[in-house]
Enzyme design. Sequence first.
Site, PDB file in Angstrom:
ATOM      1  N   PHE A 171       0.810  -1.232   0.000  1.00  0.00           N
ATOM      2  CA  PHE A 171       0.000   0.000   0.000  1.00  0.00           C
ATOM      3  C   PHE A 171       0.832   1.265   0.000  1.00  0.00           C
ATOM      4  O   PHE A 171       0.327   2.335  -0.334  1.00  0.00           O
ATOM      5  CB  PHE A 171      -0.923   0.021   1.236  1.00  0.00           C
ATOM      6  CG  PHE A 171      -0.212   0.466   2.497  1.00  0.00           C
ATOM      7  CD1 PHE A 171      -0.096   1.822   2.801  1.00  0.00           C
ATOM      8  CD2 PHE A 171       0.353  -0.447   3.380  1.00  0.00           C
ATOM      9  CE1 PHE A 171       0.564   2.251   3.949  1.00  0.00           C
ATOM     10  CE2 PHE A 171       1.019  -0.033   4.520  1.00  0.00           C
ATOM     11  CZ  PHE A 171       1.127   1.320   4.802  1.00  0.00           C
ATOM     12  N   LYS A 195      -1.258  -6.961  -9.456  1.00  0.00           N
ATOM     13  CA  LYS A 195      -2.246  -6.841  -8.378  1.00  0.00           C
ATOM     14  C   LYS A 195      -1.818  -5.698  -7.471  1.00  0.00           C
ATOM     15  O   LYS A 195      -0.885  -5.828  -6.685  1.00  0.00           O
ATOM     16  CB  LYS A 195      -2.326  -8.124  -7.542  1.00  0.00           C
ATOM     17  CG  LYS A 195      -3.522  -8.073  -6.599  1.00  0.00           C
ATOM     18  CD  LYS A 195      -3.452  -9.115  -5.496  1.00  0.00           C
ATOM     19  CE  LYS A 195      -2.852  -8.593  -4.232  1.00  0.00           C
ATOM     20  NZ  LYS A 195      -3.542  -7.452  -3.610  1.00  0.00           N
ATOM     21  N   GLU A 198      -4.859  -3.849  -2.242  1.00  0.00           N
ATOM     22  CA  GLU A 198      -6.311  -3.704  -2.135  1.00  0.00           C
ATOM     23  C   GLU A 198      -6.689  -2.474  -1.314  1.00  0.00           C
ATOM     24  O   GLU A 198      -7.841  -2.108  -1.218  1.00  0.00           O
ATOM     25  CB  GLU A 198      -6.933  -4.975  -1.529  1.00  0.00           C
ATOM     26  CG  GLU A 198      -6.536  -5.305  -0.094  1.00  0.00           C
ATOM     27  CD  GLU A 198      -5.212  -6.089   0.004  1.00  0.00           C
ATOM     28  OE1 GLU A 198      -4.339  -5.902  -0.870  1.00  0.00           O
ATOM     29  OE2 GLU A 198      -5.070  -6.866   0.963  1.00  0.00           O
ATOM     30  N   ARG A 199      -5.663  -1.823  -0.709  1.00  0.00           N
ATOM     31  CA  ARG A 199      -5.965  -0.648   0.111  1.00  0.00           C
ATOM     32  C   ARG A 199      -5.877   0.657  -0.688  1.00  0.00           C
ATOM     33  O   ARG A 199      -6.365   1.679  -0.249  1.00  0.00           O
ATOM     34  CB  ARG A 199      -5.010  -0.598   1.304  1.00  0.00           C
ATOM     35  CG  ARG A 199      -5.278  -1.756   2.265  1.00  0.00           C
ATOM     36  CD  ARG A 199      -4.461  -1.631   3.496  1.00  0.00           C
ATOM     37  NE  ARG A 199      -3.499  -2.718   3.580  1.00  0.00           N
ATOM     38  CZ  ARG A 199      -2.584  -2.808   4.520  1.00  0.00           C
ATOM     39  NH1 ARG A 199      -2.478  -1.873   5.426  1.00  0.00           N
ATOM     40  NH2 ARG A 199      -1.755  -3.814   4.549  1.00  0.00           N
ATOM     41  N   CYS A 303       9.455   1.933   3.259  1.00  0.00           N
ATOM     42  CA  CYS A 303      10.312   0.799   3.631  1.00  0.00           C
ATOM     43  C   CYS A 303      11.721   1.283   3.930  1.00  0.00           C
ATOM     44  O   CYS A 303      12.491   0.599   4.582  1.00  0.00           O
ATOM     45  CB  CYS A 303      10.336  -0.231   2.521  1.00  0.00           C
ATOM     46  SG  CYS A 303      11.016   0.448   1.021  1.00  0.00           S
ATOM     47  N   GLU A 403       9.100  -3.961  13.160  1.00  0.00           N
ATOM     48  CA  GLU A 403       8.943  -2.843  12.216  1.00  0.00           C
ATOM     49  C   GLU A 403       7.653  -2.125  12.594  1.00  0.00           C
ATOM     50  O   GLU A 403       6.558  -2.704  12.485  1.00  0.00           O
ATOM     51  CB  GLU A 403       8.851  -3.381  10.777  1.00  0.00           C
ATOM     52  CG  GLU A 403       8.741  -2.276   9.745  1.00  0.00           C
ATOM     53  CD  GLU A 403       8.508  -2.808   8.327  1.00  0.00           C
ATOM     54  OE1 GLU A 403       7.818  -3.832   8.166  1.00  0.00           O
ATOM     55  OE2 GLU A 403       9.001  -2.170   7.378  1.00  0.00           O
TER      56      GLU A 403
HETATM   57  P1  NAD Z   1       1.426  -6.563   2.966  1.00  0.00           P
HETATM   58  O1  NAD Z   1       2.414  -7.658   3.036  1.00  0.00           O
HETATM   59  O2  NAD Z   1       0.329  -6.547   3.971  1.00  0.00           O
HETATM   60  O3  NAD Z   1       0.714  -6.558   1.531  1.00  0.00           O
HETATM   61  C1  NAD Z   1       1.461  -6.619   0.336  1.00  0.00           C
HETATM   62  C2  NAD Z   1       0.691  -7.428  -0.689  1.00  0.00           C
HETATM   63  O4  NAD Z   1       0.576  -8.779  -0.236  1.00  0.00           O
HETATM   64  C3  NAD Z   1      -0.728  -6.918  -0.921  1.00  0.00           C
HETATM   65  O5  NAD Z   1      -0.977  -6.888  -2.300  1.00  0.00           O
HETATM   66  C4  NAD Z   1      -1.600  -7.907  -0.201  1.00  0.00           C
HETATM   67  O6  NAD Z   1      -2.833  -8.124  -0.850  1.00  0.00           O
HETATM   68  C5  NAD Z   1      -0.778  -9.179  -0.191  1.00  0.00           C
HETATM   69  N1  NAD Z   1      -0.970  -9.945   1.055  1.00  0.00           N
HETATM   70  C6  NAD Z   1      -1.044  -9.460   2.308  1.00  0.00           C
HETATM   71  N2  NAD Z   1      -1.177 -10.449   3.190  1.00  0.00           N
HETATM   72  C7  NAD Z   1      -1.195 -11.593   2.487  1.00  0.00           C
HETATM   73  C8  NAD Z   1      -1.295 -12.957   2.841  1.00  0.00           C
HETATM   74  N3  NAD Z   1      -1.424 -13.350   4.108  1.00  0.00           N
HETATM   75  N4  NAD Z   1      -1.269 -13.860   1.863  1.00  0.00           N
HETATM   76  C9  NAD Z   1      -1.133 -13.495   0.588  1.00  0.00           C
HETATM   77  N5  NAD Z   1      -1.040 -12.211   0.196  1.00  0.00           N
HETATM   78  C10 NAD Z   1      -1.057 -11.265   1.124  1.00  0.00           C
HETATM   79  O7  NAD Z   1       2.263  -5.205   3.002  1.00  0.00           O
HETATM   80  P2  NAD Z   1       1.707  -3.736   3.152  1.00  0.00           P
HETATM   81  O8  NAD Z   1       1.187  -3.553   4.538  1.00  0.00           O
HETATM   82  O9  NAD Z   1       0.817  -3.409   2.030  1.00  0.00           O
HETATM   83  O10 NAD Z   1       3.054  -2.895   2.962  1.00  0.00           O
HETATM   84  C11 NAD Z   1       3.902  -2.571   4.033  1.00  0.00           C
HETATM   85  C12 NAD Z   1       5.079  -3.511   4.117  1.00  0.00           C
HETATM   86  O11 NAD Z   1       5.752  -3.534   2.881  1.00  0.00           O
HETATM   87  C13 NAD Z   1       6.109  -3.087   5.138  1.00  0.00           C
HETATM   88  O12 NAD Z   1       6.566  -4.208   5.825  1.00  0.00           O
HETATM   89  C14 NAD Z   1       7.223  -2.487   4.297  1.00  0.00           C
HETATM   90  O13 NAD Z   1       8.509  -2.539   4.882  1.00  0.00           O
HETATM   91  C15 NAD Z   1       7.146  -3.349   3.094  1.00  0.00           C
HETATM   92  N6  NAD Z   1       7.740  -2.694   1.945  1.00  0.00           N
HETATM   93  C16 NAD Z   1       8.973  -3.105   1.565  1.00  0.00           C
HETATM   94  C17 NAD Z   1       9.596  -2.473   0.514  1.00  0.00           C
HETATM   95  C18 NAD Z   1      10.961  -2.888   0.087  1.00  0.00           C
HETATM   96  O14 NAD Z   1      11.354  -2.526  -1.020  1.00  0.00           O
HETATM   97  N7  NAD Z   1      11.694  -3.634   0.893  1.00  0.00           N
HETATM   98  C19 NAD Z   1       8.959  -1.437  -0.176  1.00  0.00           C
HETATM   99  C20 NAD Z   1       7.683  -1.060   0.242  1.00  0.00           C
HETATM  100  C21 NAD Z   1       7.086  -1.705   1.309  1.00  0.00           C
END
Ligand code: NAD
Length: 518
Positions: A171, A195, A198-199, A303, A403
């Site tokens: 998101f 994809k 969804e937020r 991140c 985090e």
């Molecule tokens: P998230 O993991 O909740 O969601 C990311 C994606 O995964 C979404 O599209 C979501 O639909 C899907 N998803 C979530 N839970 C799932 C599950 N249990 N099973 C299958 N799919 C699932 O992450 P977020 O809250 O949207 O983003 C924040 C996180 O992303 C933080 O931890 C941040 O550090 C990380 N991030 C990392 C980088 C990087 O380059 N290292 C960059 C941006 C964000």
Amino acid sequence: MKILTLYKHAQHKLHRPPQLSRSFSTTKLFINGEFIESQAADHIEVRNPATQQVVTRVPKSTPQELDEAARSASLAFREWRRTSVLSRQRKMLDLQHAIRANMDQLASSIVNEQGKVFSDAKGDVMRGLQVVEDMANITHYMQGNKLEVSSDMDTYSVREPLGVVAGICPFNFPAMIPLWMFPVALATGNTCILKPSERDPGAAMLLAQLCNDVGIPPGVLNIVHGSHDTVNFLTSDSRIRAVSFVGGDKAGKYIYERATQHGKRCQANLGAKNHAIVLPDANKEHALNAISGAAFGAAGQRCMALSVAIFVGKAQDWVPELVTRAQQLRVDGGFEADADLGPMITPEALQRAKLLIQSASDEGARLLLDGRGVQVPKYPQGNFLGPTIIDQATSQMQCYQEEIFGPVLTCIHVDTLDQALDLINSNRYGNGASIFTRSGASARKFQSEVEAGQVGINVPIPVPLPMFSFTGNKASFLGDTNFYGRSGVNFYTQLKTVTSLWRKQDADDRQATVHMPT
Ligand code: NAD
């Protein structure tokens, strides 16, 4: 260009960035070049994090819709892979122009759905735009090697696309992260199913419209929505050859394991805990301003946000001045002039951050600045957390271990650079780390000994420019081929090596040879 025209028209009437309409509709799917209403029974509400108003409802794509997206991408690949690299380069040039022309529209969508302040939302678009600009250089990235082995024999390598690839986004950068993925996939000759989170899927949908507007053919980019079931499809369907993921640890480990078990390439950028070391010989003003901006900007939901500052020796005396700077930051709705940080993404994320702040206090750290009571009069329903500074924390505390992903900076005091390095190197994450110093020797030691993939020297958020790659390491990355730049091109392509022999007409070819050709 429909969006471009609409926006230019609107600009004459607007004195401030355009805000999206208060009425909302369901987010559509984008399959085979068309925006389609999903037949899904289940939807996810997207609420503006500053107001809680529903912005849109995101469908959980049905199995038939997911299948249709994969079918469309597979069919489109047959033609798209045959387009010349020059025409794909041209599409990237057109797309970068379209994104630039619609920057405010994209940024407005981000503010409405994600909450970050308008200027920062433009930065979100800009960092993704730079990847598209870099992909206009695809004619160079796609070049292989050639060796003339002998006067009649050549060996040369060519880079070929994989086929259909998928991208799964978080998101926190609704434009930049989709733009880390699909432009590189498309420029290298793949077709893509994306994809978005969804937020906040709005920016990705606008980007899909721009792809249509610049004539990227139907099926080359497809967008599906949903959560767990959609991810399960993208990580297991046999037509999908590679999966790019950016997000949190739990989803990332699951996706990486599932995708690789199904024989796909996978690159997964995960969570982070980014440290900055402040040495007493640093330029104090620069260091404190940089740390404040990097810890609290985007409400700490980057991140590469700085979440831990390690003050070494006499630099420990500077912490009160850091508090003063943080207090001056304005917390407000993202469209408000002078807002420095907006709300967090959801009430649940806010509540989690508040609990972690409380745990720090309970475990004996000093709460020098507590943002939990922040008042934002115009947006009383918003998920706001003011800048928060936890001082004299230890590496055993929960606020350090987890985090937090909010505007919370944890400060730790040590005596030496070696102690600071030990602390960073003991952390499981390795996304980014910075040092503030005027000493070249200290900077050089830090650069060489720190175990983090992206290193800043007097730079607080060292996200590499797109001609490099995003090189988080340790627990912040799964896979071996990073996002964008040369690595991104390698991820989305495979090498084919050709050995050719063109013998003279009169060559002596009368007898078969059975030994291994050398
Ligand atoms: P998230 O993991 O909740 O969601 C990311 C994606 O995964 C979404 O599209 C979501 O639909 C899907 N998803 C979530 N839970 C799932 C599950 N249990 N099973 C299958 N799919 C699932 O992450 P977020 O809250 O949207 O983003 C924040 C996180 O992303 C933080 O931890 C941040 O550090 C990380 N991030 C990392 C980088 C990087 O380059 N290292 C960059 C941006 C964000």
